[in-house]
Enzyme design. Structure first.
Site, mmCIF file in Angstrom:
data_model
loop_
_atom_site.group_PDB
_atom_site.id
_atom_site.type_symbol
_atom_site.label_atom_id
_atom_site.label_comp_id
_atom_site.label_asym_id
_atom_site.label_seq_id
_atom_site.Cartn_x
_atom_site.Cartn_y
_atom_site.Cartn_z
ATOM 1 N N LYS A 270 5.334 -6.112 0.139
ATOM 2 C CA LYS A 270 3.917 -5.741 0.166
ATOM 3 C C LYS A 270 3.082 -7.019 0.201
ATOM 4 O O LYS A 270 3.275 -7.926 -0.634
ATOM 5 C CB LYS A 270 3.583 -4.918 -1.077
ATOM 6 C CG LYS A 270 2.437 -3.954 -0.914
ATOM 7 C CD LYS A 270 2.345 -3.079 -2.160
ATOM 8 C CE LYS A 270 1.306 -2.002 -2.029
ATOM 9 N NZ LYS A 270 1.129 -1.271 -3.293
HETATM 10 O O1 G3P Z 1 -1.141 2.067 -3.992
HETATM 11 C C1 G3P Z 1 -2.264 1.394 -4.458
HETATM 12 C C2 G3P Z 1 -2.747 2.056 -5.692
HETATM 13 O O2 G3P Z 1 -1.875 1.837 -6.726
HETATM 14 C C3 G3P Z 1 -4.113 1.702 -6.095
HETATM 15 O O3 G3P Z 1 -4.553 2.773 -6.814
HETATM 16 O O4 G3P Z 1 -5.920 3.986 -8.419
HETATM 17 O O5 G3P Z 1 -5.539 1.510 -8.684
HETATM 18 O O6 G3P Z 1 -7.010 2.393 -6.867
HETATM 19 P P1 G3P Z 1 -5.825 2.636 -7.747
#
Ligand code: G3P
Length: 219
Positions: free
Chosen positions: A83
């Site tokens: 990633k």
């Molecule tokens: O896959 C990316 C994700 O983990 C981000 O999620 O909820 O931290 O915006 P969030």
């Protein structure tokens, strides 16, 4: 549509893979920090729980460092996907890593032009962050639709759209309707997908009626 689990919690992953619904896993530095565990050990363990891609994120900020870290992460297991952040250096690293045959998930995508660049650089997956766009008052789903249109306009771009930063069941449905290839979903949202009050109500009625017959299916 593929479902990845968006977590670095191995207990959660173990529980959810038992459903057969999990096609892969995505992690990021924040999720590793939340797990409180060692990155390499955690990724190694996750890779034994799924045969699908497991995204592990580089933390270097220069392309050369990202490539070195990416190759190190790829040595952990065959199903590791590197990633890489959507920066200029990240695009350079994507080009090098994908050129060497490594799968790359380009993350932190917030615009259609960024997604176009990532695809041209050789990304296997592009991760638009729906929830974080919604947080700003804009509509994250519009981005999914835009990327789908652009990628479909140019069939030589074979990058898969991985809807990320999914916060609720509507995000999953809309991503599927718009043709995202993958959604990476937190375990609580994945579990919420099965819920419907009419299913619960209908099942309760079936069970009450069945009990009144006094029968059992198995002898
Ligand atoms: O896959 C990316 C994700 O983990 C981000 O999620 O909820 O931290 O915006 P969030």
């Amino acid at each position: 549509m593929q479902f990845f689990l968006d977590t670095a919690n191995v207990d959660e992953i173990r529980a959810m893979t038992a459903t057969g619904l999990v096609d892969g896993v995505t992690t990021n530095p924040s999720l590793i920090a939340k797990s409180g565990r060692d990155l390499v050990q955690t990724i190694k363990e996750i890779c034994t729980l799924t045969t699908g891609p497991v995204s592990a994120e580089v933390t270097a900020s220069d392309a050369e460092g990202m490539v070195k870290e990416g190759e190190f992460l790829r040595d952990i297991a065959d199903n590791v996907c590197v990633k890489v952040p959507l920066t200029w250096e990240g695009l350079k690293a994507t080009h090098v890593l994908s050129g060497k045959g490594h799968p790359v998930n380009v993350t932190l995508c917030f615009s259609a032009n960024q997604a176009l660049l990532a695809a041209k650089a050789g990304a296997t997956y592009i991760s638009p962050f729906i929830g974080r766009i919604d947080d700003t008052g804009a509509d994250g789903m519009e981005l999914i639709g835009e990327i789908r249109t652009i990628y479909d306009n140019y069939p030589e771009l074979d990058t898969q759209i991985l809807a990320a930063s999914i916060r609720n069941v509507l995000h999953v449905k809309q991503s599927a309707l718009l043709g995202a290839d993958v959604a990476t979903i937190p375990a609580n949202v994945l579990q919420a997908l099965v819920k419907h009050p009419l299913t619960d109500k209908g099942l309760a009625a079936f069970m009450a009626d069945w009990e009144s017959t006094g029968q059992s299916i198995l002898p």
